[in-house]
Design a protein around this motif. Structure first.
Motif, PDB file in Angstrom:
ATOM      1  N   GLU A 227       4.848   3.047  -5.355  1.00  0.00           N
ATOM      2  CA  GLU A 227       5.730   2.239  -6.198  1.00  0.00           C
ATOM      3  C   GLU A 227       5.903   0.832  -5.645  1.00  0.00           C
ATOM      4  O   GLU A 227       6.211  -0.101  -6.388  1.00  0.00           O
ATOM      5  CB  GLU A 227       7.098   2.925  -6.326  1.00  0.00           C
ATOM      6  N   THR A 228       5.695   0.672  -4.362  1.00  0.00           N
ATOM      7  CA  THR A 228       5.828  -0.651  -3.748  1.00  0.00           C
ATOM      8  C   THR A 228       4.651  -1.565  -4.067  1.00  0.00           C
ATOM      9  O   THR A 228       4.721  -2.774  -3.822  1.00  0.00           O
ATOM     10  CB  THR A 228       5.960  -0.507  -2.222  1.00  0.00           C
ATOM     11  N   THR A 229       3.564  -0.994  -4.584  1.00  0.00           N
ATOM     12  CA  THR A 229       2.392  -1.789  -4.951  1.00  0.00           C
ATOM     13  C   THR A 229       2.562  -2.299  -6.378  1.00  0.00           C
ATOM     14  O   THR A 229       2.801  -1.510  -7.292  1.00  0.00           O
ATOM     15  CB  THR A 229       1.117  -0.936  -4.857  1.00  0.00           C
ATOM     16  N   PRO A 230       2.451  -3.611  -6.603  1.00  0.00           N
ATOM     17  CA  PRO A 230       2.526  -4.114  -7.976  1.00  0.00           C
ATOM     18  C   PRO A 230       1.409  -3.501  -8.824  1.00  0.00           C
ATOM     19  O   PRO A 230       0.230  -3.575  -8.448  1.00  0.00           O
ATOM     20  CB  PRO A 230       2.330  -5.621  -7.820  1.00  0.00           C
TER      21      PRO A 230
ATOM     22  N   HIS B  76      -2.539   6.229  -1.650  1.00  0.00           N
ATOM     23  CA  HIS B  76      -1.336   5.693  -1.008  1.00  0.00           C
ATOM     24  C   HIS B  76      -1.640   4.465  -0.151  1.00  0.00           C
ATOM     25  O   HIS B  76      -0.726   3.733   0.236  1.00  0.00           O
ATOM     26  CB  HIS B  76      -0.685   6.782  -0.138  1.00  0.00           C
ATOM     27  N   ARG B  77      -2.922   4.219   0.120  1.00  0.00           N
ATOM     28  CA  ARG B  77      -3.306   3.067   0.936  1.00  0.00           C
ATOM     29  C   ARG B  77      -3.573   1.817   0.093  1.00  0.00           C
ATOM     30  O   ARG B  77      -3.859   0.753   0.636  1.00  0.00           O
ATOM     31  CB  ARG B  77      -4.554   3.404   1.761  1.00  0.00           C
ATOM     32  N   VAL B  78      -3.485   1.944  -1.223  1.00  0.00           N
ATOM     33  CA  VAL B  78      -3.716   0.784  -2.084  1.00  0.00           C
ATOM     34  C   VAL B  78      -2.463  -0.086  -2.090  1.00  0.00           C
ATOM     35  O   VAL B  78      -1.407   0.330  -2.574  1.00  0.00           O
ATOM     36  CB  VAL B  78      -4.073   1.219  -3.519  1.00  0.00           C
TER      37      VAL B  78
ATOM     38  N   ALA C 245     -12.382   0.239  -2.315  1.00  0.00           N
ATOM     39  CA  ALA C 245     -12.283  -0.988  -1.520  1.00  0.00           C
ATOM     40  C   ALA C 245     -10.847  -1.252  -1.108  1.00  0.00           C
ATOM     41  O   ALA C 245     -10.561  -1.568   0.060  1.00  0.00           O
ATOM     42  CB  ALA C 245     -12.828  -2.170  -2.322  1.00  0.00           C
ATOM     43  N   ALA C 246      -9.913  -1.121  -2.048  1.00  0.00           N
ATOM     44  CA  ALA C 246      -8.502  -1.403  -1.754  1.00  0.00           C
ATOM     45  C   ALA C 246      -7.961  -0.465  -0.688  1.00  0.00           C
ATOM     46  O   ALA C 246      -7.108  -0.857   0.123  1.00  0.00           O
ATOM     47  CB  ALA C 246      -7.677  -1.300  -3.025  1.00  0.00           C
TER      48      ALA C 246
ATOM     49  N   SER D  17     -14.003  10.086  -3.190  1.00  0.00           N
ATOM     50  CA  SER D  17     -13.025   9.894  -4.268  1.00  0.00           C
ATOM     51  C   SER D  17     -11.853   9.071  -3.753  1.00  0.00           C
ATOM     52  O   SER D  17     -11.434   9.213  -2.605  1.00  0.00           O
ATOM     53  CB  SER D  17     -12.514  11.247  -4.771  1.00  0.00           C
ATOM     54  N   SER D  18     -11.284   8.269  -4.632  1.00  0.00           N
ATOM     55  CA  SER D  18     -10.129   7.459  -4.220  1.00  0.00           C
ATOM     56  C   SER D  18      -8.840   8.274  -4.198  1.00  0.00           C
ATOM     57  O   SER D  18      -7.884   7.888  -3.521  1.00  0.00           O
ATOM     58  CB  SER D  18      -9.968   6.262  -5.165  1.00  0.00           C
ATOM     59  N   GLY D  19      -8.802   9.386  -4.932  1.00  0.00           N
ATOM     60  CA  GLY D  19      -7.573  10.144  -5.087  1.00  0.00           C
ATOM     61  C   GLY D  19      -6.819  10.462  -3.811  1.00  0.00           C
ATOM     62  O   GLY D  19      -5.605  10.225  -3.720  1.00  0.00           O
TER      63      GLY D  19
END
Length: 563
Positions: free
Chosen positions: A307-310, A276-278, A189-190, A270-272
């Motif tokens: 790394e920019t994603t909390p 990078h889009r999360v 979803a993210a 798969s999310s793998g």
């Protein structure tokens, strides 16, 4: 200041006590008190003591239910869902979506089934959250054909989130709750970045259907058969599913081994590939015992999300009970109170990673993974020992005869041990077995088991790894010394009699070996049937394998942690 979930004053003190002992597994968990506002499921926090929580949502609402609702999506498919929200006309609340093919009706029960994973409505709604539990397309009461995490299901998921965010009872912020299928769906979803999705808490979330679920090291896993059996009982026998073609098609495709190599079928589900889009805040979680399915995904998710994603991560002990899913609701509340309600919950205080140290039964905060202070050592397979001194070159071997009682027990196998540790010794991180071996057949399987062996001979299985010999190709660009990456896109037969090098990925672990304990490694070419849903089918051929030991031979790259 509220330092923990606030328990009612009428409860006995043993229900509310929190101390450093909260890191220890309770002697007994009352299964009748899981589905409550104060669940007995353990753990609730990834800390040795209840964390400081300046602000926290209090229990104050009764539950208002809207059942059997339907949402028509872009292609006319109707998705069935239930809404459980605080009974407070005119107020708006954040919402938590639980999304799976495991039937909405199961999720409100105490049934200890592996698919009872949506989380506890009785915990969330009284604290001012709406929970929406939905059947994915083609399952239970939803129309259409099941898509097995596929593109259509992902678009449905994004539509559902945006629909929920626009409801008059929602404050416009949506999170997600639940583990396994529910957790994997959160990452998918993210990646679609729907309007309204504000944070996720993906617990037990594999990120690679090929490597984590259906084929481990290129070896077909029995997990798919067991999982499909559960899906069949939930969806084929209840008389609710109008179109079973989706289940039947995916069951047939996987069980017939139509796709034995990694391909678009697995990767688009798969999310793998798209982590990078999360961009929304993401809290990964799993336990060290789940190396058969989800554990690897937590670490790959941590690495793959920018790394920019909390982001935060917890890796804990085995849950009690595993199902219904009710663990870490206390920590998830701190997470969502902050990100969906703007409260000062204290969830970002302390380290971003919290690990449960097995053998010591304590939690410890860390800042990165793998740990920067890791002392990587090569433990050579020498004779029957694991040692930093390679010793003279040698060899050990065995012959596997499929269909025998021995192979059903995972034998024959070779065993290697360290000397007893003279002081407590920690091993935490990923591992890799650099194996040099000769086979008399053009293919074989390698299984590696890593154990903590005590002086009295009792042992605990810590983790494992495996690789089909013909899948040994490495991708140098994606591989690390401690984590090889095998493309699994083709098979390269082994030349019988030729010495071959293999690098076998071993799922990360964390363990403090007590004084007198040993690190034990077992190597075999068959997997014991006693592993049940996580066992693997051996190649149907008699094979003799010989492992090179000592100088110039095989070794285990091992992550020792200074203490």
């Amino acid at each position: 200041m509220i330092s923990q979930l606030k328990f009612p004053s009428h409860l006995p003190r043993h229900h509310i006590k929190r101390s450093s002992a909260m890191a220890l597994a309770p002697e007994h968990v009352n299964p009748e008190s899981i589905r409550t506002a104060y669940p007995s499921a353990w753990p609730q926090y990834p800390y040795n003591e209840a964390p400081p929580t300046p602000e926290q949502s209090e229990v104050r609402y009764s539950i208002y239910s809207e059942l059997a609702r339907r949402l028509r999506v872009r292609d006319g498919v109707e998705l069935a869902y239930d809404v459980f929200r605080p009974f407070a006309p005119g107020e708006k609340f954040p919402a938590l979506l639980s999304w799976s093919p495991y039937t909405r009706q199961l999720q409100g029960t105490l049934a200890p089934l592996g698919q009872n994973e949506a989380g506890l409505t009785e915990f969330w709604v009284p604290r001012g959250y709406a929970q929406v539990i939905a059947d994915v397309r083609g399952s239970n009461d939803s129309s259409g054909a099941w898509d097995n995490f596929g593109p259509e299901e992902q678009l449905d998921l994004a539509e559902m989130i945006e629909f929920i965010a626009g409801q008059p009872w929602c404050n416009g912020k949506v999170g997600m709750v639940g583990c396994s299928y529910f957790g994997m769906s959160q990452l998918l979803a993210a990646e679609h970045q729907p309007v309204g999705l504000a944070a996720i808490f993906p617990y037990d979330a594999a990120t690679d259907l090929y490597r984590d679920a259906y084929y481990h090291g290129g070896i077909y896993s029995a997990w798919g058969r067991f999982w499909f059996t559960s899906l069949m009982f939930l969806n084929h026998t209840g008389g609710r599913v109008a179109d079973l073609s989706g289940f039947n098609n995916h069951f047939s495709r996987i069980l017939s081994r139509e796709d034995p190599f990694d391909c678009a079928y697995y990767q688009e589900r798969s999310s793998g590939p798209s982590l990078h889009r999360v961009e929304v805040p993401t809290y990964f979680g799993c336990d060290w015992k789940f190396f058969g399915l989800h554990l690897r995904g937590s670490f790959m998710g941590w690495e793959g999300v920018p790394e920019t994603t909390p982001k935060k991560m917890l890796i804990g002990p085995e849950s009690r009970p595993r199902r219904p899913f009710g663990v870490y609701h206390g920590e998830a509340l701190r997470w969502y109170d902050h990100h969906l309600k703007g409260m000062d919950s204290g969830v970002w205080e302390g380290a971003p990673i919290n690990l449960y140290i097995q053998g010591e039964d304590t939690w410890r905060g860390e800042s990165e993974w793998p740990l920067a202070r890791t002392d990587w050592r090569k433990l050579y397979l020498s004779g029957d020992s694991l040692t930093e001194n390679a010793g003279p070159a040698g060899e050990r071997g065995y012959t596997v005869i499929p269909g025998t009682r021995a192979t059903w027990r995972g034998e024959p196998k070779l065993v290697f041990r360290t000397e007893p540790f003279s002081s407590p010794t920690e091993i935490t991180g990923p591992m890799a077995l650099y194996l040099t071996a000769v086979s008399d057949q053009d293919d074989t399987d390698w299984f590696v088991f890593v154990r903590d062996e005590s002086p009295d001979g009792s042992q605990r299985l810590l983790t494992r790894g495996m690789l089909r010999a013909s899948h040994r190709e490495l991708d140098p660009g994606k591989s690390e010394p401690w984590r090889p990456w095998h493309p699994h896109t083709s098979a390269e037969p082994v030349t019988p009699g030729e010495e071959i090098g293999y690098v076998i990925e071993i799922i990360p672990t964390c363990n403090l070996f007590k004084e007198g304990h040993r690190l034990k490694v077992e190597i075999s070419s068959c997997d014991p049937d006693t592993d049940l849903i996580y066992t693997h089918e051996p190649l149907p051929r008699v094979v003799t394998n010989t492992i090179r030991t000592g100088q110039g031979g095989s070794y285990l790259l091992t992550p020792f942690i200074p203490r």
